[in-house]
Design an enzyme around this catalytic site. Structure first.
Site, PDB file in Angstrom:
ATOM      1  N   HIS A 122      -3.026 -10.055  -5.876  1.00  0.00           N
ATOM      2  CA  HIS A 122      -4.263 -10.673  -6.356  1.00  0.00           C
ATOM      3  C   HIS A 122      -4.047 -12.181  -6.488  1.00  0.00           C
ATOM      4  O   HIS A 122      -2.915 -12.648  -6.666  1.00  0.00           O
ATOM      5  CB  HIS A 122      -4.656 -10.090  -7.707  1.00  0.00           C
ATOM      6  CG  HIS A 122      -5.113  -8.667  -7.638  1.00  0.00           C
ATOM      7  ND1 HIS A 122      -5.948  -8.123  -8.589  1.00  0.00           N
ATOM      8  CD2 HIS A 122      -4.867  -7.677  -6.750  1.00  0.00           C
ATOM      9  CE1 HIS A 122      -6.192  -6.857  -8.288  1.00  0.00           C
ATOM     10  NE2 HIS A 122      -5.537  -6.561  -7.173  1.00  0.00           N
ATOM     11  N   GLU A 129      -4.672 -14.304  -8.894  1.00  0.00           N
ATOM     12  CA  GLU A 129      -4.080 -14.759 -10.158  1.00  0.00           C
ATOM     13  C   GLU A 129      -2.579 -14.485 -10.191  1.00  0.00           C
ATOM     14  O   GLU A 129      -1.796 -15.337 -10.609  1.00  0.00           O
ATOM     15  CB  GLU A 129      -4.759 -14.062 -11.349  1.00  0.00           C
ATOM     16  CG  GLU A 129      -6.232 -14.388 -11.489  1.00  0.00           C
ATOM     17  CD  GLU A 129      -7.157 -13.423 -10.742  1.00  0.00           C
ATOM     18  OE1 GLU A 129      -8.337 -13.362 -11.093  1.00  0.00           O
ATOM     19  OE2 GLU A 129      -6.687 -12.724  -9.805  1.00  0.00           O
ATOM     20  N   CYS A 169      -8.969  -8.947 -13.409  1.00  0.00           N
ATOM     21  CA  CYS A 169      -8.845  -7.505 -13.592  1.00  0.00           C
ATOM     22  C   CYS A 169      -7.771  -7.225 -14.655  1.00  0.00           C
ATOM     23  O   CYS A 169      -7.052  -8.143 -15.067  1.00  0.00           O
ATOM     24  CB  CYS A 169      -8.488  -6.846 -12.259  1.00  0.00           C
ATOM     25  SG  CYS A 169      -6.763  -7.097 -11.762  1.00  0.00           S
ATOM     26  N   CYS A 200      -4.274  -8.515 -13.665  1.00  0.00           N
ATOM     27  CA  CYS A 200      -4.152  -9.977 -13.711  1.00  0.00           C
ATOM     28  C   CYS A 200      -4.137 -10.497 -15.146  1.00  0.00           C
ATOM     29  O   CYS A 200      -3.418 -11.453 -15.458  1.00  0.00           O
ATOM     30  CB  CYS A 200      -5.267 -10.616 -12.892  1.00  0.00           C
ATOM     31  SG  CYS A 200      -5.082 -10.280 -11.125  1.00  0.00           S
TER      32      CYS A 200
END
Length: 162
Positions: A56, A58, A86, A89
């Site tokens: 992801h 992040e 999410c 993250c």
């Protein structure tokens, strides 16, 4: 103390990284980590490109910032994300000891584009969003282009959904 304009500037950068990611075959998410008014790391989603569910934006930005700063704890930084992070993250952000997160698009925008992690959040928190976050840790900032990464994603007929 940073102004709203500075926050919007960094969020616009995260949004542009998210759009770039879509154009390059990645997911519609971007992130920027800032320390003392300077970008120390930036990244975009590469889940499908790297076949890595943890890639992801992040998490990738946190990994880069740790390398640049030479330490896994980057508590003197701010994370800017194109979308509400999410659960994974958020946890990575907490492990990195980043004290503040600003995001542009809300969870609902991601869900509109098919990125529904609500079931994960509900299993972890018992609801769609965590309740017990430190005040001021997670803040949404209104940015006019917040939906752009998801609109760009939905417009791609060759997108790889996940």
């Amino acid at each position: 103390m940073m102004t709203d304009d500075a926050h919007i500037q960094y969020l616009q950068k995260a949004i542009s990284l998210a759009v770039k990611s879509v154009h390059e075959g990645g997911g519609p998410f971007g992130a920027v980590i800032v320390r003392g008014g300077r970008i120390v790391a930036e990244a975009w989603n590469q889940v499908t490109l790297n076949h890595d569910p943890s890639a992801h934006a992040e998490v990738a930005a946190i990994r880069k910032a740790g390398k640049v700063l030479g330490h896994p704890h980057i508590q003197d930084c701010i994370l800017y994300s194109s979308c509400e992070p999410c659960p994974m993250c958020l946890a990575a952000t907490m492990w990195a000891r980043i004290p503040r997160v600003y995001f542009a698009a809300a969870h609902d925008e991601a869900a509109r584009a098919g990125f529904a992690d609500t079931h994960i959040a509900e299993q972890l928190y018992g609801q769609a969003r965590p309740v017990a976050l430190e005040k001021g840790f997670l803040t949404q900032v209104e940015v006019a282009t917040a939906s752009l990464p998801f609109d760009t994603w939905l417009a791609r007929a060759d997108r790889v959904e996940y």
